[in-house]
Design a protein around this motif. Structure first.
Motif, mmCIF file in Angstrom:
data_model
loop_
_atom_site.group_PDB
_atom_site.id
_atom_site.type_symbol
_atom_site.label_atom_id
_atom_site.label_comp_id
_atom_site.label_asym_id
_atom_site.label_seq_id
_atom_site.Cartn_x
_atom_site.Cartn_y
_atom_site.Cartn_z
ATOM 1 N N HIS A 1 1.018 -0.865 -0.350
ATOM 2 C CA HIS A 1 -0.226 0.191 0.265
ATOM 3 C C HIS A 1 0.923 1.225 0.054
ATOM 4 O O HIS A 1 0.260 1.756 -0.581
ATOM 5 C CB HIS A 1 -1.062 -0.180 1.320
ATOM 6 C CG HIS A 1 -1.918 -0.877 1.366
ATOM 7 N ND1 HIS A 1 -2.550 -2.276 1.227
ATOM 8 C CD2 HIS A 1 -3.633 -0.697 0.417
ATOM 9 C CE1 HIS A 1 -3.681 -2.578 1.409
ATOM 10 N NE2 HIS A 1 -4.225 -1.205 0.357
ATOM 11 N N PRO B 1 -5.790 -10.789 -1.205
ATOM 12 C CA PRO B 1 -7.109 -10.946 -0.866
ATOM 13 C C PRO B 1 -6.766 -8.897 -0.198
ATOM 14 O O PRO B 1 -8.020 -8.288 -0.169
ATOM 15 C CB PRO B 1 -7.633 -11.386 0.227
ATOM 16 C CG PRO B 1 -7.433 -12.666 -0.779
ATOM 17 C CD PRO B 1 -5.599 -12.460 -0.339
ATOM 18 N N ARG C 1 -5.732 -6.195 -3.425
ATOM 19 C CA ARG C 1 -6.256 -6.381 -5.008
ATOM 20 C C ARG C 1 -7.104 -5.320 -4.960
ATOM 21 O O ARG C 1 -7.466 -5.326 -6.916
ATOM 22 C CB ARG C 1 -6.683 -8.158 -5.336
ATOM 23 C CG ARG C 1 -8.266 -8.174 -4.570
ATOM 24 C CD ARG C 1 -8.496 -9.637 -4.549
ATOM 25 N NE ARG C 1 -9.417 -10.018 -3.811
ATOM 26 C CZ ARG C 1 -10.346 -11.172 -3.304
ATOM 27 N NH1 ARG C 1 -9.926 -12.430 -3.842
ATOM 28 N NH2 ARG C 1 -10.965 -11.742 -2.352
ATOM 29 N N ASP C 2 -7.765 -4.619 -3.611
ATOM 30 C CA ASP C 2 -8.289 -3.961 -4.680
ATOM 31 C C ASP C 2 -7.879 -2.345 -4.939
ATOM 32 O O ASP C 2 -8.398 -1.201 -5.152
ATOM 33 C CB ASP C 2 -9.858 -3.694 -3.613
ATOM 34 C CG ASP C 2 -10.384 -4.406 -3.298
ATOM 35 O OD1 ASP C 2 -10.800 -5.471 -4.082
ATOM 36 O OD2 ASP C 2 -10.550 -4.955 -2.274
ATOM 37 N N LEU C 3 -6.145 -2.219 -4.303
ATOM 38 C CA LEU C 3 -5.673 -1.510 -4.904
ATOM 39 C C LEU C 3 -6.111 -0.620 -6.436
ATOM 40 O O LEU C 3 -5.888 -1.727 -7.241
ATOM 41 C CB LEU C 3 -4.411 -1.360 -5.015
ATOM 42 C CG LEU C 3 -3.667 -1.281 -3.444
ATOM 43 C CD1 LEU C 3 -2.722 -2.038 -3.877
ATOM 44 C CD2 LEU C 3 -3.897 0.355 -2.508
ATOM 45 N N GLU C 4 -6.868 0.487 -6.701
ATOM 46 C CA GLU C 4 -7.216 0.792 -8.065
ATOM 47 C C GLU C 4 -5.933 1.464 -8.884
ATOM 48 O O GLU C 4 -4.972 1.951 -8.477
ATOM 49 C CB GLU C 4 -7.531 2.287 -7.376
ATOM 50 C CG GLU C 4 -8.945 2.051 -6.745
ATOM 51 C CD GLU C 4 -10.455 2.983 -7.132
ATOM 52 O OE1 GLU C 4 -9.765 4.492 -7.087
ATOM 53 O OE2 GLU C 4 -10.834 2.596 -6.238
ATOM 54 N N SER C 5 -6.104 1.104 -10.163
ATOM 55 C CA SER C 5 -5.054 1.408 -11.106
ATOM 56 C C SER C 5 -3.367 1.261 -10.502
ATOM 57 O O SER C 5 -2.404 1.790 -11.047
ATOM 58 C CB SER C 5 -4.585 3.387 -10.856
ATOM 59 O OG SER C 5 -6.340 3.331 -11.323
ATOM 60 N N ARG D 1 -4.902 -11.364 -11.809
ATOM 61 C CA ARG D 1 -5.043 -10.709 -13.369
ATOM 62 C C ARG D 1 -3.770 -10.572 -14.336
ATOM 63 O O ARG D 1 -3.590 -10.156 -15.836
ATOM 64 C CB ARG D 1 -5.341 -9.073 -13.553
ATOM 65 C CG ARG D 1 -7.666 -9.277 -13.565
ATOM 66 C CD ARG D 1 -7.930 -10.713 -13.611
ATOM 67 N NE ARG D 1 -8.268 -10.250 -15.190
ATOM 68 C CZ ARG D 1 -8.680 -11.476 -15.885
ATOM 69 N NH1 ARG D 1 -8.631 -12.312 -15.154
ATOM 70 N NH2 ARG D 1 -8.569 -12.054 -16.728
ATOM 71 N N GLY E 1 -8.345 -14.045 -8.376
ATOM 72 C CA GLY E 1 -8.573 -13.265 -9.202
ATOM 73 C C GLY E 1 -7.419 -12.740 -9.715
ATOM 74 O O GLY E 1 -8.121 -11.176 -10.525
#
Length: 311
Positions: A44, A76, A79-83, A105, A103
């Motif tokens: 992060h 998990p 993984r929700d870090l944007e861009s 990518r 998930g």
């Protein structure tokens, strides 16, 4: 904060992408197993500093790399870090299964440019290792994942010595033809020199490999990592692997020192007027924090210089 004077070179790229490997390649080589929560905070913080590609972890068997045995728990948490692209290493179909279930990518496979290192690292011949990766890459492509191929020992091997550039170029071509979106050229034991780098890149072009598909990954064993990076930039490479604070080495190549420190790379790039989107001050603070977690100072010269000025 002290910053270098900017003197632009019109022959160099105006922007490059840093492929940050500290959270995976760096931490996997620490004797101390870092808590999952600290790894997640590290990622992060790297993202907050402006890094947009951060290699998160590795889905290998925990007996191989116990430092990354928490991959299912860690991914998990980030993984929700944007861009932010969060590639993970997958050595085989089982590793890909684990990554897909969460998930992921972007994935990476790990090949060797020499028979000796393929045997030491993968317990397979060179051809056997490529055959193992082929279905993994094919499946990843079917799932529309971005696939990176790591190629180790591109410049020298501790058992075989200097590696012929033609041999490396043919293997890069093989990985591209297999379906890899990009291939990272690894100077695993840090023996490359600028002329050697430029010779390999010129041979890749002759082999029909566009350098937009090529990244460079230098170790600083002989203090050549920045010089080698500059040589690659002169040839048009725009993806450079680096590790925050200079973390990492290679557990299967005992003479290898740490990766090129991201801060040292940034200092050079800022002086050349090359944009990365990364905040040097925030990244330095992150590496100082991580060094505190590890209980030792960062080997990065830039981290040392800037943190001493601030204290």
């Amino acid at each position: 904060m002290t910053l270098p004077m900017t003197v632009m070179d019109e022959g160099l790229p105006t922007r490059i992408r840093i492929h940050e490997v500290g959270a995976r390649d760096g931490l996997q080589n620490e004797s101390t197993i870092v808590p999952t929560e600290i790894k997640a905070e590290f990622i992060h913080r790297l993202a907050a500093a402006g890094l947009t590609t951060i290699e998160a972890t590795s889905f290998v068997h925990p007996d191989w790399v116990p430092q990354l045995a928490d991959a299912e728990r860690l991914f998990p948490m980030v993984r929700d870090l944007e861009s932010v692209r969060l590639p993970v290493l997958v050595p085989n179909d089982r590793g890909l299964d684990r990554a897909l279930a969460l998930g992921v990518r972007q994935v990476a496979v790990f090949a060797s440019a020499t028979e000796s290192f393929a045997k030491a690292n993968l317990n397979r011949t060179l051809d056997e290792s490529l055959a193992m990766f082929e279905p993994v890459v094919a499946r990843a492509r079917d799932e529309r994942l971005h696939v990176r191929g790591y190629l180790s020992m591109c410049f020298g091997d501790p058992w075989e010595g200097p590696v012929p550039v033609g041999q490396v170029a043919r293997l890069v071509r093989t990985l591209v033809d297999m379906g890899c979106d990009e291939v990272s050229l690894g100077d695993t034991i840090g023996v490359a020199t600028p002329g050697h780098v430029q010779s390999l890149l010129a041979t890749l072009i002759e082999e029909g490999v566009h350098l937009s598909k090529v990244g460079v990954h230098f170790h600083d064993t002989y203090g050549q990592a920045l010089a080698n990076t500059f040589a690659a930039l002169q040839h048009g490479v725009t993806t450079v692997d680096a590790s925050a604070g200079g973390l990492g080495g290679c557990p299967y190549a005992k003479s290898a020192t740490g990766n090129l420190a991201t801060e040292d790379l940034l200092w050079m790039l800022q002086g050349l007027g090359i944009d990365t989107g990364v905040d040097l001050g925030l990244l330095t603070a992150t590496s100082v924090w991580m060094a505190e977690q590890l209980g030792r100072p960062s080997p990065s010269r830039t981290v040392s210089a800037l943190s001493h000025k601030e204290s």
